[in-house]
Design an enzyme around this catalytic site. Sequence first.
Site, PDB file in Angstrom:
ATOM      1  N   HIS A  92      -1.267  -7.650   7.913  1.00 53.96           N
ATOM      2  CA  HIS A  92      -2.505  -8.432   7.947  1.00 53.96           C
ATOM      3  C   HIS A  92      -2.206  -9.912   8.164  1.00 53.96           C
ATOM      4  O   HIS A  92      -1.126 -10.407   7.819  1.00 53.96           O
ATOM      5  CB  HIS A  92      -3.292  -8.236   6.659  1.00 53.96           C
ATOM      6  CG  HIS A  92      -3.846  -6.854   6.517  1.00 53.96           C
ATOM      7  ND1 HIS A  92      -4.759  -6.522   5.559  1.00 53.96           N
ATOM      8  CD2 HIS A  92      -3.633  -5.715   7.230  1.00 53.96           C
ATOM      9  CE1 HIS A  92      -5.082  -5.251   5.662  1.00 53.96           C
ATOM     10  NE2 HIS A  92      -4.399  -4.735   6.678  1.00 53.96           N
ATOM     11  N   GLU A  94      -3.302 -12.545   6.647  1.00 53.47           N
ATOM     12  CA  GLU A  94      -3.023 -13.274   5.407  1.00 53.47           C
ATOM     13  C   GLU A  94      -1.595 -13.007   4.933  1.00 53.47           C
ATOM     14  O   GLU A  94      -0.910 -13.919   4.449  1.00 53.47           O
ATOM     15  CB  GLU A  94      -3.997 -12.856   4.289  1.00 53.47           C
ATOM     16  CG  GLU A  94      -5.455 -13.029   4.636  1.00 53.47           C
ATOM     17  CD  GLU A  94      -6.111 -11.786   5.219  1.00 53.47           C
ATOM     18  OE1 GLU A  94      -7.278 -11.523   4.867  1.00 53.47           O
ATOM     19  OE2 GLU A  94      -5.466 -11.068   6.011  1.00 53.47           O
ATOM     20  N   CYS A 118      -8.943  -8.202   2.335  1.00 55.34           N
ATOM     21  CA  CYS A 118      -9.003  -6.901   1.672  1.00 55.34           C
ATOM     22  C   CYS A 118      -8.407  -7.065   0.274  1.00 55.34           C
ATOM     23  O   CYS A 118      -7.895  -8.131  -0.086  1.00 55.34           O
ATOM     24  CB  CYS A 118      -8.224  -5.865   2.486  1.00 55.34           C
ATOM     25  SG  CYS A 118      -6.426  -6.113   2.469  1.00 55.34           S
ATOM     26  N   CYS A 121      -4.582  -8.091   0.287  1.00 55.65           N
ATOM     27  CA  CYS A 121      -4.387  -9.486   0.683  1.00 55.65           C
ATOM     28  C   CYS A 121      -4.932 -10.441  -0.380  1.00 55.65           C
ATOM     29  O   CYS A 121      -4.336 -11.490  -0.654  1.00 55.65           O
ATOM     30  CB  CYS A 121      -5.042  -9.761   2.037  1.00 55.65           C
ATOM     31  SG  CYS A 121      -4.153  -8.972   3.398  1.00 55.65           S
TER      32      CYS A 121
END
Length: 175
Positions: A92, A94, A118, A121
């Site tokens: 991801h 992040e 999410c 993260c």
Amino acid sequence: MNEGVLRKDWDTYFMDIAYMVSTRSRCLRRHVGSVLVQGKKLLGTAYNGAPMGVQDCSEAGCMIVEEYEMQHEPDSGQTQMVKKQRCIRTIHAEQNLLLFTDRIDREGSTVYVTDQPCWTCANMLANSGVQEIVFHRPYLKDNDKVTQLMTQKGIIFRQLGDYEPPEQTLIPTSP
């Protein structure tokens, strides 16, 4: 001097950069970009994608896994099983941002991200030293528990609701 020319506010400026960064993603489902800002200084950018040197989703296809999670509906008081699908090929945005920036730079900083983090993260960001997370598109599957986590940690967590991304960065996404 052009006194009649309006300047973008800082939120718009940094979110525009996050959206521009997201155009580097080769994920077939969602293009996400993130930026790390200390004060008004840009310290890092990242997007979602496969690890360096590994085929990405556009080359090898998505690696979708299904997970099931019990979710409590506060309004109705009922609990229901919710199916979530996610691609495990990509890191991801992040997570990449945290991998490629220094902890000292993150202390007291702000992360701008195109999409609400999410749960995974959010957990990582909660431990990263950031003091604020600003996002544009909501991620409803994890919204309640992520919002609660940010409140518990004292991290400012806000959505730019009236923000309009630059047109050239708009790439169709899937849920």
